[in-house]
Design a protein around this motif. Structure first.
Motif, PDB file in Angstrom:
ATOM      1  N   ALA A  29       0.833  -1.194   0.000  1.00 56.25           N
ATOM      2  CA  ALA A  29       0.000   0.000   0.000  1.00 56.25           C
ATOM      3  C   ALA A  29       0.870   1.248   0.000  1.00 56.25           C
ATOM      4  N   ALA A  30       0.464   2.231  -0.803  1.00 58.05           N
ATOM      5  CA  ALA A  30       1.161   3.514  -0.837  1.00 58.05           C
ATOM      6  C   ALA A  30       0.516   4.464   0.163  1.00 58.05           C
ATOM      7  N   GLY A  31       1.277   5.416   0.653  1.00 56.39           N
ATOM      8  CA  GLY A  31       0.730   6.419   1.545  1.00 56.39           C
ATOM      9  C   GLY A  31      -0.160   7.395   0.798  1.00 56.39           C
ATOM     10  N   SER A  32      -0.992   8.104   1.520  1.00 52.23           N
ATOM     11  CA  SER A  32      -1.930   9.041   0.892  1.00 52.23           C
ATOM     12  C   SER A  32      -1.389  10.463   0.819  1.00 52.23           C
ATOM     13  N   GLN A  33      -0.245  10.728   1.491  1.00 52.67           N
ATOM     14  CA  GLN A  33       0.297  12.080   1.527  1.00 52.67           C
ATOM     15  C   GLN A  33       1.319  12.290   0.412  1.00 52.67           C
ATOM     16  N   TYR A  34       1.194  13.392  -0.281  1.00 55.66           N
ATOM     17  CA  TYR A  34       2.148  13.760  -1.330  1.00 55.66           C
ATOM     18  C   TYR A  34       3.476  14.158  -0.686  1.00 55.66           C
ATOM     19  N   PRO A  35       4.646  13.736  -1.255  1.00 60.56           N
ATOM     20  CA  PRO A  35       4.867  12.962  -2.478  1.00 60.56           C
ATOM     21  C   PRO A  35       5.325  11.536  -2.190  1.00 60.56           C
ATOM     22  N   THR A  36       4.614  10.802  -1.339  1.00 63.56           N
ATOM     23  CA  THR A  36       5.050   9.462  -0.950  1.00 63.56           C
ATOM     24  C   THR A  36       5.069   8.471  -2.114  1.00 63.56           C
TER      25      THR A  36
END
Length: 421
Positions: free
Chosen positions: A214-221
């Motif tokens: 899963a990727a994080g929801s905060q830019y620029p993760t």
């Protein structure tokens, strides 16, 4: 959306766009009259094997500009080449712009050259035909001397804000993604494939035949370097031993081997003037004017059109600019919403340093760049550590075009290094 602490101690944050549960089918755009393709090489004129004005091309046919068969474009339509001119890219890279008048019976004229190569997936096939696939996969790391690739990371997330291109691919074409992953394993011999997706698409991605993260929801993760840092502790991922592909490019690989034809249709997120999103499906080479006319977003005087996302994209000066294999987003900005840059000096607010995900001393770096001290900026201020996320420009209270300054400085340093070599 941006969130700021009332007291100003916490760093501002930006969140990625999540694809809605019910997303309309992409709008199909048909090129009007002509398309434009960019070949990443200067035109060699009458060199053997080069295309020239007046040549007829079939859909799926390779077009070479300088005699080097490894540097090419693939025509998505049948038609006649009307013009081949030199074109300087944003970073000074020399290209050839090929204009093709679209034939009325374009679909009936196809090139079958790939069918012979497509019988067995190899790196040779990838170099010969896949450099112009939607998503623009890069296979050169697998042939670099001394570099040993251990892991392939497939990006089912989108790097810039307001883009849902790769998320849509995961949601609607996971079977093609799975086939593409199997093809990648055959081509490269690498079995360790990691698929990175937003949390809301974890269940869909589970059938892709890869390790799901899963990727994080905060830019620029979703930036590759930051993903490697976050996933590295669990997966032993390192920059030199990892290669990234977009989900769209992997799905295109799957389609190529399922159909025996090179896919040439690009999925693009159009960000309208009101901020709403619309997915369009258009052949690579389709001009922005055709796309924006189809979705009723033709710009008025003073409006701006950006190729790429809102933080890392570049404004285009003509609507004849084409969709390229890696064009994921087109942003149309209303003239009243454009935040203009200024020559106001830095007021040392510290916002750029606070938001930098790799801890570059941005405010000092910009001072060296403004003074033309590019080598000092590289040696003392971590110029090359910048991942070009554009967050610093977004929060700059003085409206300094920091992102563009950094790109200019990197280009200048690369030019100096090349001259020395």
């Amino acid at each position: 959306m941006i969130k700021r602490s009332f007291f100003g101690f916490a760093r501002p944050s930006l969140s990625y766009e999540a694809i809605p549960e019910t997303q309309p089918e992409p709008v199909v755009v048909v090129p009007r009259e002509k398309i434009v393709l960019f070949i990443p090489a200067p035109c060699a004129g009458d060199a053997e094997g080069c295309a020239k004005p007046g040549d007829e091309v079939a859909a799926g046919e390779k077009i070479v500009a300088d005699g080097n068969d490894a540097v090419y474009a693939i025509s998505p339509v049948a038609g006649t080449i009307t013009e081949m001119t030199g074109f300087d890219g944003i970073k000074g890279n020399r290209m050839t712009a090929v204009s093709i008048d679209v034939s009325k019976d374009s679909d009936s004229k196809t090139d079958d050259g790939f069918k012979t190569y497509g019988q067995s997936p190899t790196l040779e096939t990838a170099a010969t035909y896949f450099g112009f696939l939607p998503g623009k996969p890069d296979f050169t790391p697998f042939t670099q001397p001394g570099r040993k690739i251990k892991s392939i990371v497939v990006m089912g997330v989108d790097r810039d804000l307001k883009c849902i291109t790769n998320q849509h691919v995961i949601k609607t074409a996971i079977v093609s993604v799975k086939t593409g992953i199997e093809v990648l394993r055959k081509i490269t011999g690498i079995q360790d494939v990691i698929l990175v997706v937003p949390e809301n698409l974890l269940q869909v991605a589970g059938s892709a035949g890869a390790s799901i993260k899963a990727a994080g929801s905060q830019y620029p993760t979703a930036h590759p370097e930051l993903l490697l840092k976050r996933l590295g502790a669990d997966e032993s991922l390192e920059p030199e031993s990892s290669v990234f592909f977009t989900a769209e490019s992997v799905a295109a690989l799957g389609v190529a081997y399922n159909t025996g034809r090179i896919p040439s249709t690009k999925l693009v997120t159009v960000v309208k003037k009101d901020g709403s999103l619309r997915l369009v499906s258009a052949p690579i080479g389709t001009r922005f004017s055709d796309i924006l006319a189809t979705v009723a977003q033709m710009p008025s005087s003073g409006d701006r059109v950006v190729s790429g996302g809102p933080l890392t994209g570049e404004a285009v000066y003509t609507l004849d600019y084409p969709v390229m294999p890696d064009t994921d987003t087109i942003v149309v900005q209303n003239s009243g919403d454009i935040v203009h840059v200024s020559d106001t000096p830095c007021d040392n607010c510290g916002e750029c340093i606070r938001v930098c995900p790799v801890n570059v001393p941005v405010s000092m770096l910009v001072r060296y760049i403004e003074a033309g001290e590019y080598e000092t900026a590289e040696e003392k201020m971590d110029l090359m550590a910048c991942i070009e996320c554009g967050f610093c420009s977004y929060v700059c209270e003085s409206r300094i075009p920091i992102f563009q300054y950094i790109r200019l400085a990197k280009h200048a340093v690369a030019g100096m290094n090349s001259a020395e070599e």
